[in-house]
Scaffold this motif. Structure first.
Motif, PDB file in Angstrom:
ATOM      1  N   LEU A 127       0.820  -1.208   0.000  1.00 29.34           N
ATOM      2  CA  LEU A 127       0.000   0.000   0.000  1.00 29.34           C
ATOM      3  C   LEU A 127       0.855   1.258   0.000  1.00 29.34           C
ATOM      4  N   ALA A 128       0.422   2.269  -0.731  1.00 26.70           N
ATOM      5  CA  ALA A 128       1.149   3.537  -0.771  1.00 26.70           C
ATOM      6  C   ALA A 128       1.032   4.272   0.552  1.00 26.70           C
ATOM      7  N   THR A 129      -0.133   4.166   1.189  1.00 26.72           N
ATOM      8  CA  THR A 129      -0.344   4.783   2.504  1.00 26.72           C
ATOM      9  C   THR A 129      -0.926   3.756   3.457  1.00 26.72           C
ATOM     10  N   PHE A 130      -0.548   3.897   4.725  1.00 29.34           N
ATOM     11  CA  PHE A 130      -1.031   2.966   5.741  1.00 29.34           C
ATOM     12  C   PHE A 130      -1.337   3.734   7.019  1.00 29.34           C
ATOM     13  N   PRO A 131      -2.444   3.439   7.690  1.00 30.72           N
ATOM     14  CA  PRO A 131      -3.444   2.437   7.326  1.00 30.72           C
ATOM     15  C   PRO A 131      -4.340   2.912   6.199  1.00 30.72           C
ATOM     16  N   PRO A 132      -4.993   1.997   5.510  1.00 30.39           N
ATOM     17  CA  PRO A 132      -5.874   2.371   4.398  1.00 30.39           C
ATOM     18  C   PRO A 132      -7.213   2.895   4.896  1.00 30.39           C
ATOM     19  N   ASP A 133      -7.993   3.426   3.982  1.00 32.83           N
ATOM     20  CA  ASP A 133      -9.365   3.810   4.295  1.00 32.83           C
ATOM     21  C   ASP A 133     -10.072   2.576   4.875  1.00 32.83           C
ATOM     22  N   PRO A 134     -10.595   2.662   6.104  1.00 34.40           N
ATOM     23  CA  PRO A 134     -11.175   1.479   6.743  1.00 34.40           C
ATOM     24  C   PRO A 134     -12.418   0.927   6.077  1.00 34.40           C
ATOM     25  N   ASN A 135     -13.019   1.699   5.152  1.00 31.16           N
ATOM     26  CA  ASN A 135     -14.216   1.234   4.469  1.00 31.16           C
ATOM     27  C   ASN A 135     -13.954   0.863   3.008  1.00 31.16           C
ATOM     28  N   SER A 136     -12.680   0.829   2.639  1.00 37.17           N
ATOM     29  CA  SER A 136     -12.317   0.521   1.251  1.00 37.17           C
ATOM     30  C   SER A 136     -11.877  -0.924   1.119  1.00 37.17           C
ATOM     31  N   ASN A 137     -11.721  -1.361  -0.117  1.00 40.98           N
ATOM     32  CA  ASN A 137     -11.245  -2.720  -0.368  1.00 40.98           C
ATOM     33  C   ASN A 137      -9.783  -2.907   0.018  1.00 40.98           C
ATOM     34  N   ASP A 138      -9.069  -1.796   0.258  1.00 42.08           N
ATOM     35  CA  ASP A 138      -7.674  -1.888   0.697  1.00 42.08           C
ATOM     36  C   ASP A 138      -7.572  -2.350   2.145  1.00 42.08           C
TER      37      ASP A 138
ATOM     38  N   THR B  23     -28.565   3.694  15.338  1.00 40.88           N
ATOM     39  CA  THR B  23     -28.433   4.730  14.312  1.00 40.88           C
ATOM     40  C   THR B  23     -27.447   4.224  13.270  1.00 40.88           C
ATOM     41  N   ALA B  24     -27.653   4.572  12.022  1.00 40.09           N
ATOM     42  CA  ALA B  24     -26.774   4.089  10.958  1.00 40.09           C
ATOM     43  C   ALA B  24     -25.313   4.444  11.254  1.00 40.09           C
ATOM     44  N   ILE B  25     -24.429   3.519  10.932  1.00 41.24           N
ATOM     45  CA  ILE B  25     -23.004   3.669  11.236  1.00 41.24           C
ATOM     46  C   ILE B  25     -22.190   3.761   9.960  1.00 41.24           C
ATOM     47  N   GLN B  26     -21.190   4.600   9.978  1.00 41.25           N
ATOM     48  CA  GLN B  26     -20.299   4.755   8.834  1.00 41.25           C
ATOM     49  C   GLN B  26     -19.549   3.446   8.607  1.00 41.25           C
ATOM     50  N   SER B  27     -19.773   2.852   7.437  1.00 43.28           N
ATOM     51  CA  SER B  27     -19.158   1.563   7.141  1.00 43.28           C
ATOM     52  C   SER B  27     -19.200   1.333   5.642  1.00 43.28           C
ATOM     53  N   ALA B  28     -18.607   0.239   5.203  1.00 43.25           N
ATOM     54  CA  ALA B  28     -18.650  -0.102   3.782  1.00 43.25           C
ATOM     55  C   ALA B  28     -20.092  -0.330   3.342  1.00 43.25           C
ATOM     56  N   ALA B  29     -20.913  -0.883   4.233  1.00 43.86           N
ATOM     57  CA  ALA B  29     -22.312  -1.152   3.880  1.00 43.86           C
ATOM     58  C   ALA B  29     -23.098   0.138   3.687  1.00 43.86           C
ATOM     59  N   THR B  30     -22.980   1.086   4.614  1.00 46.97           N
ATOM     60  CA  THR B  30     -23.762   2.320   4.496  1.00 46.97           C
ATOM     61  C   THR B  30     -23.299   3.179   3.329  1.00 46.97           C
ATOM     62  N   GLU B  31     -22.031   3.046   2.936  1.00 44.28           N
ATOM     63  CA  GLU B  31     -21.550   3.814   1.794  1.00 44.28           C
ATOM     64  C   GLU B  31     -22.243   3.381   0.499  1.00 44.28           C
ATOM     65  N   GLN B  32     -22.777   2.162   0.465  1.00 42.49           N
ATOM     66  CA  GLN B  32     -23.501   1.692  -0.721  1.00 42.49           C
ATOM     67  C   GLN B  32     -24.771   2.502  -0.951  1.00 42.49           C
ATOM     68  N   PHE B  33     -25.305   3.077   0.120  1.00 44.38           N
ATOM     69  CA  PHE B  33     -26.578   3.772   0.020  1.00 44.38           C
ATOM     70  C   PHE B  33     -26.427   5.289  -0.019  1.00 44.38           C
ATOM     71  N   GLN B  34     -25.200   5.789  -0.018  1.00 42.68           N
ATOM     72  CA  GLN B  34     -24.994   7.233   0.046  1.00 42.68           C
ATOM     73  C   GLN B  34     -25.568   7.965  -1.162  1.00 42.68           C
ATOM     74  N   ALA B  35     -25.529   7.331  -2.322  1.00 44.74           N
ATOM     75  CA  ALA B  35     -26.023   8.000  -3.526  1.00 44.74           C
ATOM     76  C   ALA B  35     -27.515   8.272  -3.448  1.00 44.74           C
ATOM     77  N   GLN B  36     -28.230   7.568  -2.556  1.00 47.89           N
ATOM     78  CA  GLN B  36     -29.668   7.747  -2.418  1.00 47.89           C
ATOM     79  C   GLN B  36     -30.030   8.755  -1.340  1.00 47.89           C
ATOM     80  N   ASP B  37     -29.036   9.394  -0.748  1.00 40.84           N
ATOM     81  CA  ASP B  37     -29.275  10.319   0.352  1.00 40.84           C
ATOM     82  C   ASP B  37     -28.587  11.646   0.052  1.00 40.84           C
ATOM     83  N   ALA B  38     -29.296  12.741   0.254  1.00 41.00           N
ATOM     84  CA  ALA B  38     -28.735  14.060  -0.053  1.00 41.00           C
ATOM     85  C   ALA B  38     -27.610  14.447   0.888  1.00 41.00           C
ATOM     86  N   SER B  39     -27.660  14.012   2.126  1.00 40.33           N
ATOM     87  CA  SER B  39     -26.607  14.342   3.089  1.00 40.33           C
ATOM     88  C   SER B  39     -26.290  13.118   3.942  1.00 40.33           C
TER      89      SER B  39
END
Length: 313
Positions: free
Chosen positions: A42-53, A204-220
Motif C-alpha cells: 500500500l502507498a499509505t497505511f493504514p488504508p481507508d477502513p471502508n475501502s477494499n484496501d 443509528t446508521a453507522i459509517q461503514s462499507a455497507a452504508t456507503e452503498q446507500f450514500q447515492a440515495q441520500d442528499a446528506s
C-alpha cells in the motif's frame, strides 16, 4: 494467559473497529474474513477502513503496530470446510477462545420480487448459515475450555417493521436473532453458566462499507451516521457484563450503553460535527415471551430417536 477473541468479518468498517477495540481491551485478536492482501504494497497505511484496501492483514498490522497482538486468518463463511479450518487453527495455536464476534454479512435491500434467488441464497449462506457453521465449529473449543466463553452476533431485535422492503435480507438476519435466543436457552437448560450469546444492532446508521452503498440515495448521508466506535464500545461493554445480564439479549448499541453504562451523550460518535443522526430503530421492541413460556410439553430430541423414527422426521 491472554484471552483470545475471534472476529469473523473483521476486515473493514464495524468489524475492523471491533477488532481494534478488543485488542485495546487486552485480547489477542484473530481477524478473520475473506479478503487478504500484502499491507506492504500500500502507498499509505493504514488504508481507508471502508475501502477494499482494508483487509484482515491490514487490520492485524494496525493492531500489532499499536502494541497489541493479532493474527489474520482467511475464512469464507459460505464454506463449512473453511469455517472448520479457521477454528481448528485457533485451537491449535491458542488452545482457547474467550470471545467470538460474528460480523460477517451480505446485504441486499429490495422487495421479494426484485430479489433474485441467487442473491437470496448468498445472503442466507453468509448470514445465518455462516453463523451456524461458526457456532458448530466453535463447540469443540468451548467444550475444551469448560464452557466459559462469550459469543456476540451482529443481528437485530425482532420486530415486524424490520421485514418491510427487505424481506429476503430479513429472513437470514432474523434467523440469526432466533439462533441467539435459542442457543441461550440451550445453554441455560444445560447448566452452562459460563456461556453467553448476545445479539446487537446499530440504533443509528453507522459509517461503514455497507452504508456507503446507500450514500447515492441520500442528499446528506454523512450527517445521518455515527462512527463505528459506538458499536465497538458497546460490544466491549457487553463482554464485561455478567453472563446473566446479556445471554439471549437482542439489543442496540445505544440502548446497551444507555442502560448498562450510563451513556447519555452520543455527540462524540457523530461523523459530521453538529449533526443529529436519526435513530433508525424503534424506541421499544416487542416482548417475545408468552404466558406459557416454560410449558413446552414433552421436549423432542431427534438425537435420541430410534433409527426408524429419525427416518420419518
Amino acid at each position: 494467559m491472554q484471552p483470545v477473541a475471534v472476529v469473523v468479518g473483521g476486515s473493514r468498517g464495524i468489524g475492523r473497529q471491533v477488532a481494534l477495540d478488543l485488542a485495546q481491551a487486552g485480547y489477542l485478536v484473530v481477524v478473520a474474513a475473506k479478503t487478504t492482501s500484502d499491507p506492504a504494497s500500500l502507498a499509505t497505511f493504514p488504508p481507508d477502513p471502508n475501502s477494499n484496501d482494508s483487509t484482515i492483514n491490514t487490520v492485524a498490522r494496525e493492531i500489532n503496530e499499536a502494541g497489541g497482538h493479532s493474527l489474520a486468518i482467511k475464512v469464507d463463511t459460505r464454506s463449512v470446510d473453511s469455517v472448520n479450518a479457521l477454528f481448528t487453527q485457533v485451537m491449535e495455536k491458542f488452545s482457547r477462545m474467550d470471545v467470538h464476534v460474528y460480523n460477517s454479512g451480505a446485504i441486499w435491500w429490495s422487495s421479494v420480487e426484485k430479489t433474485p434467488y441467487k442473491r437470496f441464497k448468498l445472503m442466507q449462506e453468509v448470514n445465518v448459515e455462516g453463523l451456524y457453521a461458526c457456532i458448530q465449529a466453535a463447540m469443540a473449543i468451548f467444550q475444551k475450555t469448560h464452557w466459559r466463553a462469550r459469543v456476540v452476533v451482529v443481528c437485530p431485535p425482532i420486530y415486524s417493521r424490520f421485514f418491510r422492503g427487505k424481506t429476503a435480507y430479513a429472513v437470514g438476519k432474523v434467523g440469526m436473532s432466533v439462533l441467539v435466543k435459542g442457543l441461550a436457552m440451550d445453554w441455560e437448560c444445560e447448566g452452562k453458566e459460563g456461556m453467553a450469546i448476545s445479539g446487537i444492532w446499530p440504533a443509528t446508521a453507522i459509517q461503514s462499507a455497507a452504508t456507503e452503498q446507500f450514500q447515492a440515495q441520500d442528499a446528506s448521508p454523512a450527517a445521518r451516521l455515527r462512527k463505528p466506535a459506538v458499536f465497538a464500545e458497546a460490544i466491549v461493554a457487553m463482554l464485561r457484563a455478567p453472563e446473566g445480564v446479556v445471554s439471549g439479549v437482542l439489543t442496540t448499541d445505544e440502548d446497551f450503553l444507555c442502560e448498562h453504562c450510563g451513556v447519555v451523550d452520543f455527540a462524540k460518535y457523530i461523523v459530521v460535527e453538529g449533526s443529529s443522526p436519526p435513530r433508525i430503530m424503534p424506541l421499544e421492541f416487542p416482548v417475545l415471551e408468552v404466558a406459557e413460556q416454560d410449558d413446552e410439553g414433552r421436549r423432542v430430541d431427534s438425537t435420541k430417536m430410534a433409527p426408524k423414527e429419525k427416518a420419518k422426521v
